[in-house]
Design a protein around this motif. Sequence first.
Motif, PDB file in Angstrom:
ATOM      1  N   ASN A 234      14.317 -17.876   2.458  1.00 32.99           N
ATOM      2  CA  ASN A 234      12.964 -18.412   2.327  1.00 32.99           C
ATOM      3  C   ASN A 234      12.023 -17.533   1.524  1.00 32.99           C
ATOM      4  N   ILE A 235      12.233 -16.225   1.609  1.00 36.87           N
ATOM      5  CA  ILE A 235      11.356 -15.297   0.885  1.00 36.87           C
ATOM      6  C   ILE A 235      12.209 -14.196   0.233  1.00 36.87           C
ATOM      7  N   SER A 236      11.926 -13.931  -1.013  1.00 35.78           N
ATOM      8  CA  SER A 236      12.529 -12.803  -1.741  1.00 35.78           C
ATOM      9  C   SER A 236      11.490 -11.688  -1.844  1.00 35.78           C
ATOM     10  N   TRP A 237      11.946 -10.473  -1.606  1.00 34.83           N
ATOM     11  CA  TRP A 237      11.047  -9.299  -1.660  1.00 34.83           C
ATOM     12  C   TRP A 237      11.763  -8.257  -2.505  1.00 34.83           C
ATOM     13  N   MET A 238      11.312  -8.110  -3.739  1.00 37.00           N
ATOM     14  CA  MET A 238      11.965  -7.177  -4.639  1.00 37.00           C
ATOM     15  C   MET A 238      11.084  -5.973  -4.917  1.00 37.00           C
ATOM     16  N   LEU A 239      11.659  -4.807  -4.684  1.00 36.91           N
ATOM     17  CA  LEU A 239      10.930  -3.563  -4.927  1.00 36.91           C
ATOM     18  C   LEU A 239      11.692  -2.710  -5.922  1.00 36.91           C
ATOM     19  N   LEU A 240      10.936  -2.045  -6.769  1.00 36.41           N
ATOM     20  CA  LEU A 240      11.521  -1.037  -7.649  1.00 36.41           C
ATOM     21  C   LEU A 240      10.992   0.328  -7.236  1.00 36.41           C
ATOM     22  N   PHE A 241      11.912   1.255  -7.109  1.00 37.02           N
ATOM     23  CA  PHE A 241      11.559   2.645  -6.817  1.00 37.02           C
ATOM     24  C   PHE A 241      12.080   3.532  -7.939  1.00 37.02           C
ATOM     25  N   ASP A 242      11.556   4.736  -7.977  1.00 36.58           N
ATOM     26  CA  ASP A 242      12.041   5.694  -8.974  1.00 36.58           C
ATOM     27  C   ASP A 242      13.445   6.179  -8.645  1.00 36.58           C
ATOM     28  N   ASN A 243      13.745   6.278  -7.346  1.00 35.14           N
ATOM     29  CA  ASN A 243      15.042   6.847  -6.954  1.00 35.14           C
ATOM     30  C   ASN A 243      15.300   6.581  -5.471  1.00 35.14           C
ATOM     31  N   LEU A 244      16.469   6.956  -5.027  1.00 36.69           N
ATOM     32  CA  LEU A 244      16.892   6.768  -3.639  1.00 36.69           C
ATOM     33  C   LEU A 244      15.942   7.450  -2.655  1.00 36.69           C
ATOM     34  N   GLU A 245      15.522   8.640  -2.991  1.00 35.07           N
ATOM     35  CA  GLU A 245      14.680   9.402  -2.074  1.00 35.07           C
ATOM     36  C   GLU A 245      13.377   8.652  -1.789  1.00 35.07           C
TER      37      GLU A 245
ATOM     38  N   THR B 175       0.822  -1.212   0.000  1.00 31.03           N
ATOM     39  CA  THR B 175       0.000   0.000   0.000  1.00 31.03           C
ATOM     40  C   THR B 175       0.862   1.271   0.000  1.00 31.03           C
ATOM     41  N   ILE B 176       2.158   1.117   0.216  1.00 30.50           N
ATOM     42  CA  ILE B 176       3.028   2.298   0.303  1.00 30.50           C
ATOM     43  C   ILE B 176       3.210   2.892  -1.100  1.00 30.50           C
ATOM     44  N   ASP B 177       2.828   4.140  -1.224  1.00 31.39           N
ATOM     45  CA  ASP B 177       2.638   4.683  -2.577  1.00 31.39           C
ATOM     46  C   ASP B 177       3.913   4.967  -3.352  1.00 31.39           C
ATOM     47  N   VAL B 178       5.054   5.017  -2.704  1.00 29.94           N
ATOM     48  CA  VAL B 178       6.285   5.257  -3.479  1.00 29.94           C
ATOM     49  C   VAL B 178       6.799   4.004  -4.182  1.00 29.94           C
ATOM     50  N   ILE B 179       6.228   2.852  -3.863  1.00 33.58           N
ATOM     51  CA  ILE B 179       6.656   1.607  -4.519  1.00 33.58           C
ATOM     52  C   ILE B 179       6.168   1.602  -5.967  1.00 33.58           C
ATOM     53  N   ARG B 180       7.103   1.384  -6.877  1.00 33.42           N
ATOM     54  CA  ARG B 180       6.730   1.335  -8.291  1.00 33.42           C
ATOM     55  C   ARG B 180       6.296  -0.082  -8.680  1.00 33.42           C
ATOM     56  N   THR B 181       7.054  -1.055  -8.206  1.00 34.39           N
ATOM     57  CA  THR B 181       6.782  -2.460  -8.507  1.00 34.39           C
ATOM     58  C   THR B 181       7.203  -3.296  -7.306  1.00 34.39           C
ATOM     59  N   ALA B 182       6.433  -4.333  -6.991  1.00 37.41           N
ATOM     60  CA  ALA B 182       6.777  -5.228  -5.883  1.00 37.41           C
ATOM     61  C   ALA B 182       6.639  -6.674  -6.344  1.00 37.41           C
ATOM     62  N   HIS B 183       7.535  -7.519  -5.853  1.00 35.62           N
ATOM     63  CA  HIS B 183       7.432  -8.949  -6.146  1.00 35.62           C
ATOM     64  C   HIS B 183       7.819  -9.763  -4.921  1.00 35.62           C
ATOM     65  N   ILE B 184       6.957 -10.699  -4.556  1.00 35.35           N
ATOM     66  CA  ILE B 184       7.247 -11.645  -3.478  1.00 35.35           C
ATOM     67  C   ILE B 184       7.614 -12.971  -4.132  1.00 35.35           C
ATOM     68  N   GLY B 185       8.770 -13.530  -3.755  1.00 35.41           N
ATOM     69  CA  GLY B 185       9.197 -14.772  -4.374  1.00 35.41           C
ATOM     70  C   GLY B 185       9.739 -15.776  -3.379  1.00 35.41           C
ATOM     71  N   VAL B 186       9.978 -16.958  -3.902  1.00 38.25           N
ATOM     72  CA  VAL B 186      10.614 -18.039  -3.133  1.00 38.25           C
ATOM     73  C   VAL B 186      11.744 -18.596  -4.001  1.00 38.25           C
ATOM     74  N   PRO B 187      12.695 -19.312  -3.387  1.00 36.95           N
ATOM     75  CA  PRO B 187      13.801 -19.840  -4.191  1.00 36.95           C
ATOM     76  C   PRO B 187      13.299 -20.735  -5.331  1.00 36.95           C
ATOM     77  N   ALA B 188      13.919 -20.575  -6.484  1.00 40.54           N
ATOM     78  CA  ALA B 188      13.596 -21.431  -7.618  1.00 40.54           C
ATOM     79  C   ALA B 188      14.232 -22.801  -7.400  1.00 40.54           C
ATOM     80  N   SER B 189      13.947 -23.711  -8.307  1.00 42.87           N
ATOM     81  CA  SER B 189      14.488 -25.071  -8.162  1.00 42.87           C
ATOM     82  C   SER B 189      15.890 -25.211  -8.731  1.00 42.87           C
ATOM     83  N   THR B 190      16.428 -24.142  -9.279  1.00 40.38           N
ATOM     84  CA  THR B 190      17.790 -24.188  -9.828  1.00 40.38           C
ATOM     85  C   THR B 190      18.791 -24.512  -8.719  1.00 40.38           C
ATOM     86  N   ASN B 191      19.868 -25.176  -9.119  1.00 37.27           N
ATOM     87  CA  ASN B 191      20.800 -25.657  -8.098  1.00 37.27           C
ATOM     88  C   ASN B 191      22.219 -25.750  -8.640  1.00 37.27           C
ATOM     89  N   ARG B 192      22.951 -24.678  -8.448  1.00 44.53           N
ATOM     90  CA  ARG B 192      24.370 -24.686  -8.797  1.00 44.53           C
ATOM     91  C   ARG B 192      25.131 -24.120  -7.614  1.00 44.53           C
TER      92      ARG B 192
END
Lengths: 137, 137
Positions: free
Chosen positions: B93-104, B68-85
């Motif tokens: 256990n959980i990935s939380w990726m956010l995109l913002f316009d800038n540092l501020e 709900t935080i309005d400065v967030i441009r994009t959000a993604h909740i993830g879990v580890p993929a099955s890749t294994n190297r």
Amino acid sequence: MKKLSRRSFLGNTTLLSFTGLLGLMPSLYRGRQEQKKVFIHHVYFWLKNPDAAADKEKLVEGLNTLKTIDVIRTAHIGVPASTNRDVIEKGYNISWMLLFDNLEEEEMYQKHPVHLKFVDNYSHLWSKVVVYDSVDI
Amino acid sequence: MKKLSRRSFLGNTTLLSFTGLLGLMPSLYRGRQEQKKVFIHHVYFWLKNPDAAADKEKLVEGLNTLKTIDVIRTAHIGVPASTNRDVIEKGYNISWMLLFDNLEEEEMYQKHPVHLKFVDNYSHLWSKVVVYDSVDI
């Protein structure tokens, strides 16, 4: 969901094609609809010579060659931000974030001749690489 | 570049608004043009009780409140993929990726009451958190 375009790149050049970013543009015109799944491949590179600007440029040059691989949906080349808290890992030198449609396409990327050539030609530059692959929960 | 919409979310719900994802849609109709800068805030959580499905669900519940935080441009909740190297970090256990316009705007997010409440209410769930903040090179 209609797929408008294959690839889009965020990164270190100023003129880029963003058509089809995440394949989600149709929602602009239709409002809320089902999301497209995503596979996030986020790689962090530690350079052997982190203070050598030429080495960093060389790695970026190499990453840019990867952008021709057609299964990549979105690519971003980054560097650590100026943020500074205990939980923030700032030791890496280059961030390389890719979005794929799915695991299979990420595996195609891994085996792609351009990727194998990149590893051959540029892996001498880094001392450490950490990869986080994540998918929708 | 015209900004069409503020927020878009990728994540664990099926019906989402993707209007304005990265603010790049106009390029669809105009061809190649200058890219929009981005601040990538990628957080990886290690749960205290990684095998407790309820704890994972609880954390996801908390992350969803942040959307709900309005400065967030994009959000993604993830879990580890099955890749294994060897280079792949799979311990989180959980990935939380956010995109913002800038540092501020990322700093506004950090200080936002909803974010502070999230830390108060959910930080007992994780044993470790690692953050990678990256910006355009």
